[in-house]
Design an enzyme around this catalytic site. Structure first.
Site, PDB file in Angstrom:
ATOM      1  CB  ILE A  17      63.072  73.337  22.862  1.00  0.00           C
ATOM      2  CG1 ILE A  17      62.867  74.460  23.889  1.00  0.00           C
ATOM      3  CG2 ILE A  17      64.503  72.819  22.910  1.00  0.00           C
ATOM      4  CD1 ILE A  17      62.922  73.985  25.324  1.00  0.00           C
ATOM      5  CB  THR A  46      59.677  70.249  18.183  1.00  0.00           C
ATOM      6  OG1 THR A  46      61.041  70.671  17.980  1.00  0.00           O
ATOM      7  CG2 THR A  46      58.828  71.454  18.542  1.00  0.00           C
ATOM      8  CG  ASP A  63      62.663  66.168   9.191  1.00  0.00           C
ATOM      9  OD1 ASP A  63      63.739  66.758   9.461  1.00  0.00           O
ATOM     10  OD2 ASP A  63      62.577  65.300   8.302  1.00  0.00           O
ATOM     11  CG  ASN A  97      68.916  71.331  21.498  1.00  0.00           C
ATOM     12  OD1 ASN A  97      69.983  71.557  22.060  1.00  0.00           O
ATOM     13  ND2 ASN A  97      68.379  70.104  21.472  1.00  0.00           N
ATOM     14  CE1 TYR A 120      78.437  69.035  15.955  1.00  0.00           C
ATOM     15  CE2 TYR A 120      80.574  69.282  17.009  1.00  0.00           C
ATOM     16  CZ  TYR A 120      79.202  69.377  17.062  1.00  0.00           C
ATOM     17  OH  TYR A 120      78.586  69.813  18.214  1.00  0.00           O
ATOM     18  CE  LYS A 124      76.702  72.310  16.341  1.00  0.00           C
ATOM     19  NZ  LYS A 124      75.317  72.749  16.599  1.00  0.00           N
ATOM     20  CB  VAL A 135      76.134  68.912  28.180  1.00  0.00           C
ATOM     21  CG1 VAL A 135      74.959  68.688  29.127  1.00  0.00           C
ATOM     22  CG2 VAL A 135      76.464  70.397  28.070  1.00  0.00           C
ATOM     23  CB  THR A 140      73.578  64.362  26.227  1.00  0.00           C
ATOM     24  OG1 THR A 140      74.505  64.315  25.134  1.00  0.00           O
ATOM     25  CG2 THR A 140      73.547  65.764  26.818  1.00  0.00           C
TER      26      THR A 140
END
Length: 291
Positions: free
Chosen positions: A10, A36, A59, A87, A151, A155, A184, A186
């Site tokens: 991940i 990661t 990276d 992710n 952005y 996506k 979500v 975060t």
């Protein structure tokens, strides 16, 4: 039940984020997790020095770093990887006319080209395991939100490409899942570069509004990363492919984006973000300047 250990890698496993939440759920389900992230100091304690978790510095914008991760994983797993979760990503708010093009390209590199680079690098291990590729995308790819063109555009590109990659990889025995994520809970908005609108910009009159778009308000009432992780890992264990919408009001958002006429969808969006009111201020200021 098979006794063969399953492995998942991940990207973007910083504390409090979706990647860390997924890593913890995968670990609970018995997977060995390669957690990661670019800065290992940001790994949460729950994933540090625990059984079935191998932290890796990675990276995703560095071919050398990706190649080193492939070597590390192959050495530990015997040349296989059951699940790759792309992710890593970042949001960005800025009027298109004021955007630094180089910064825009870097965001596309992170949100779009990095997942493809990871797939290309890890595909021999994934094919060996007849594994899964999971691409973290966003409902933003279906939302024409003013000041989010880079952005949201990145996506939208990932949404489309992930579906195409899925068709291309199916003959190789690889399944692909696109996570169309809504909100979500975060710390992600804490890491968004704050938009700095130039004083000579036609949008400077609403610079306070544009800056507030990255203040995290969209996360109000959103599920936590564990709830999100349980849903996603459940879909993977069921063998789900294609698109899955996950997060706050995911079902309603999916229905609206798929079935509402664009004009009605825009009105529904505007009732929440109030963009038309703000854009009217820009029009008024523009007319006043010309008169």
């Amino acid at each position: 039940m098979s006794s063969i250990r399953k492995y998942v890698l991940i990207t973007g496993c910083s504390a409090g984020g979706i990647g860390a939440g997924l890593a913890e759920v995968f670990r609970e389900k018995g997977y060995h997790v390669f957690a990661t992230l670019r800065n290992p100091a940001k790994l949460p304690p729950s994933l540090n020095r625990v059984n079935n978790v191998t932290p890796l510095t990675l990276d995703v914008l560095s071919p050398e770093s990706i190649a080193a991760a492939v070597k590390s994983v192959a050495n530990e797993t015997g040349g296989r990887l059951d699940v790759l979760v792309n992710n890593s990503g970042q949001n960005f708010i800025m009027p298109a006319l004021d955007l630094d093009i180089e910064k825009g390209r870097k965001l596309f590199d992170l949100n779009f080209f990095a997942p493809l680079a990871m797939i290309q690098a890890f595909i021999p291990l994934i094919v060996e395991a007849k594994g899964y590729i999971v691409n973290q995308s966003s409902a933003a790819g279906y939302v024409p939100l003013p000041f989010g063109s880079i952005y949201n555009g990145s996506k939208a590109a990932l949404n489309m490409a992930s579906g195409i990659w899925g068709r291309e990889l199916e003959p190789l025995g690889v399944r692909t899942l696109t996570l169309v994520t809504t909100s979500v809970k975060t710390p992600a908005f804490d890491n968004i570069p704050r938009p700095e609108i130039p004083r000579n910009s036609p949008y400077y009159v609403i610079h306070d509004y544009i800056e507030r778009l990255s203040d995290g308000r969209l996360q109000e009432g959103a599920p936590d990363t564990r709830t999100y992780g349980l849903k996603v890992v459940g879909e993977i264990e069921k063998g789900t492919t294609g698109e899955v919408w996950v997060g706050k009001d995911a079902g309603m958002n999916r229905w609206a984006s798929k079935w509402l006429p664009q004009s009605i969808f825009n009105l529904a969006l505007d009732s929440f973000v109030k963009a038309s009111v703000e854009l009217a201020k820009v029009a008024e200021a523009h007319k006043a300047k010309k008169s």
